[in-house]
Scaffold this active site. Structure first.
Site, mmCIF file in Angstrom:
data_model
loop_
_atom_site.group_PDB
_atom_site.id
_atom_site.type_symbol
_atom_site.label_atom_id
_atom_site.label_comp_id
_atom_site.label_asym_id
_atom_site.label_seq_id
_atom_site.Cartn_x
_atom_site.Cartn_y
_atom_site.Cartn_z
ATOM 1 C CB THR A 1 24.918 -12.456 15.380
ATOM 2 O OG1 THR A 1 23.557 -12.199 15.779
ATOM 3 C CG2 THR A 1 25.602 -13.289 16.447
ATOM 4 C CG HIS B 1 15.585 -3.240 12.919
ATOM 5 N ND1 HIS B 1 14.895 -2.312 13.680
ATOM 6 C CD2 HIS B 1 15.370 -2.880 11.625
ATOM 7 C CE1 HIS B 1 14.288 -1.445 12.880
ATOM 8 N NE2 HIS B 1 14.560 -1.766 11.639
ATOM 9 C CB THR B 2 18.257 -9.920 13.725
ATOM 10 O OG1 THR B 2 19.308 -10.679 14.319
ATOM 11 C CG2 THR B 2 17.782 -10.593 12.463
ATOM 12 C CG HIS C 1 10.976 1.711 3.539
ATOM 13 N ND1 HIS C 1 11.413 3.016 3.602
ATOM 14 C CD2 HIS C 1 11.380 1.126 4.699
ATOM 15 C CE1 HIS C 1 12.063 3.211 4.745
ATOM 16 N NE2 HIS C 1 12.051 2.078 5.422
ATOM 17 C CG ASP C 2 6.540 -1.757 -2.520
ATOM 18 O OD1 ASP C 2 6.354 -0.737 -3.209
ATOM 19 O OD2 ASP C 2 5.968 -2.838 -2.759
ATOM 20 C CB VAL D 1 4.225 3.929 0.807
ATOM 21 C CG1 VAL D 1 3.721 5.139 0.039
ATOM 22 C CG2 VAL D 1 4.979 4.363 2.057
ATOM 23 N NE ARG E 1 15.683 1.563 5.528
ATOM 24 C CZ ARG E 1 16.464 2.600 5.311
ATOM 25 N NH1 ARG E 1 17.645 2.433 4.747
ATOM 26 N NH2 ARG E 1 16.069 3.809 5.638
ATOM 27 C CG ASN F 1 11.386 5.680 0.908
ATOM 28 O OD1 ASN F 1 11.472 5.001 1.939
ATOM 29 N ND2 ASN F 1 10.257 5.812 0.237
ATOM 30 C CB SER G 1 4.499 2.152 -5.703
ATOM 31 O OG SER G 1 4.371 1.900 -4.317
ATOM 32 C CG ASP H 1 1.945 -0.717 -5.156
ATOM 33 O OD1 ASP H 1 3.010 -0.469 -4.547
ATOM 34 O OD2 ASP H 1 1.094 0.164 -5.423
#
Length: 333
Positions: free
Chosen positions: A254, A198-199, A70-71, A74, A66, A98, A80, A78
């Site tokens: 699972t 998302h598994t 997310h890195d 945006v 995740r 976040n 950030s 890198d």
């Protein structure tokens, strides 16, 4: 016979798309052997750190995955998102979306950096560490592996104000999701494939509560959600006296294994997040759900390719950025 034919046509269509795009990935300034001379044991060092961290906390795998996503969405891939806020700057990690990013995800990257600094000081970027550690963690919980191309530099900008609009939210439409992924150079195929992450992992109640309580004027519960599943979610997430720390697994069958059960669950109405369920309701994305629900092997192949493409989003190379010394601090701070 008809279902087999449909499956084959979709497979050819998706595979053809991915093969055509691989040229773009290979044309970038990244290399599988970027640290061959400067830090030849980089993969082994990261792998050992990751293995130990996973033994301590199994949630490290979904947490790292995740964080990596997310890195990259945006400012590009890198690192950030790892920067800590200061009096003069509210960093990415403190943007509202976040705030729920798991601490174990941060910790595994920080540990890997400390181990590398002992062997190869000021050589390996956090951005590359995130890419390598995420790949190892996914593989260690049963998922695929893929070649991590390296040579990224760490970014010099991390602002919470730049996060909004650059990450998917639970109330987005398929059109909005497709537009967002396209803005990052990723396609509908990438979108559905990466959603399969998302598994593993979980979500807090506030991310899906609106689906099980007073959904609209006609339905109390989102009609695309299985009714028995909704009842279980209500028991875990009561409307009154809700514990904000309570979470539900993204994959009801699972939850700790990286497999293709996520896609099978979506088809049955067992998707936790609305943005997962709507992928099956839209003809533009349903074919990929069906393809991956039928074959874990196909999903694993495409997931590796999409992770390579994700890891190529907005990269800094050469004289861009820096090799950050400290976990959450720019070198010049």
């Amino acid at each position: 016979m008809g279902s087999v034919l449909v499956f084959s046509l979709v497979y050819v269509m998706v595979l053809g798309w991915f093969c055509g795009e691989r040229v773009v990935v290979q044309a970038q300034q990244l290399s599988k052997n970027f640290y061959a001379d400067s830090c030849p044991n980089v993969e082994r060092i990261v792998r050992n750190v990751v293995r130990q961290k996973l033994k301590e906390n199994p949630t490290s795998a979904p947490g790292a995955l995740r964080l990596f996503f997310h890195d990259c969405f945006v400012e590009g891939c890198d690192a950030s998102v790892l920067i800590t806020s200061t009096e003069d700057n509210v960093a990415e990690r403190d943007a509202d979306i976040n705030l729920s990013l798991p601490g174990d995800g941060f910790d595994v990257f920080f540990r890997a950096k400390r181990a590398l600094e002992l062997q190869c000081p000021n050589v390996v970027s956090f951005a590359d560490i995130m890419a390598m550690a995420t790949r190892h963690l996914v593989s260690m919980v049963g998922g695929p592996t893929w070649d991590v191309l390296k040579g990224r530099r760490d970014g010099l900008v991390s602002k919470a104000s730049r996060v909004a609009g650059n990450l998917p939210t639970v109330n987005m439409t398929v059109d909005q999701l497709i537009s967002l992924f396209h803005s990052k150079g990723l396609t509908q195929a990438d979108m559905v494939t990466l959603s399969g992450g998302h598994t593993i992992g979980f979500a807090h109640c506030n991310e899906f509560m609106y689906r099980i309580y007073n959904y609209n004027k006609t339905h109390q519960v989102d009609p695309t959600m299985d009714s028995s599943y909704a009842k279980r979610l209500k028991a875990a997430c009561p409307r009154d006296g809700l514990d904000p720390d309570v979470v539900a697994f993204n994959d009801v069958s699972t939850p700790t294994a990286f497999d293709n059960a996520y896609y099978q669950n979506v088809k049955k109405g067992f998707a936790l997040l609305a943005t997962d369920q709507i992928l099956y309701g839209d003809p533009r994305t349903r074919a990929y759900i069906n393809l991956f629900a039928l074959s874990k092997e196909k999903f694993f192949t495409y997931f590796g390719l999409s992770m390579i493409r994700l890891g190529n989003v907005g990269i800094k190379t050469g004289n861009q950025g820096e090799i950050r010394r400290e976990c959450g601090v720019f070198n010049n701070d």
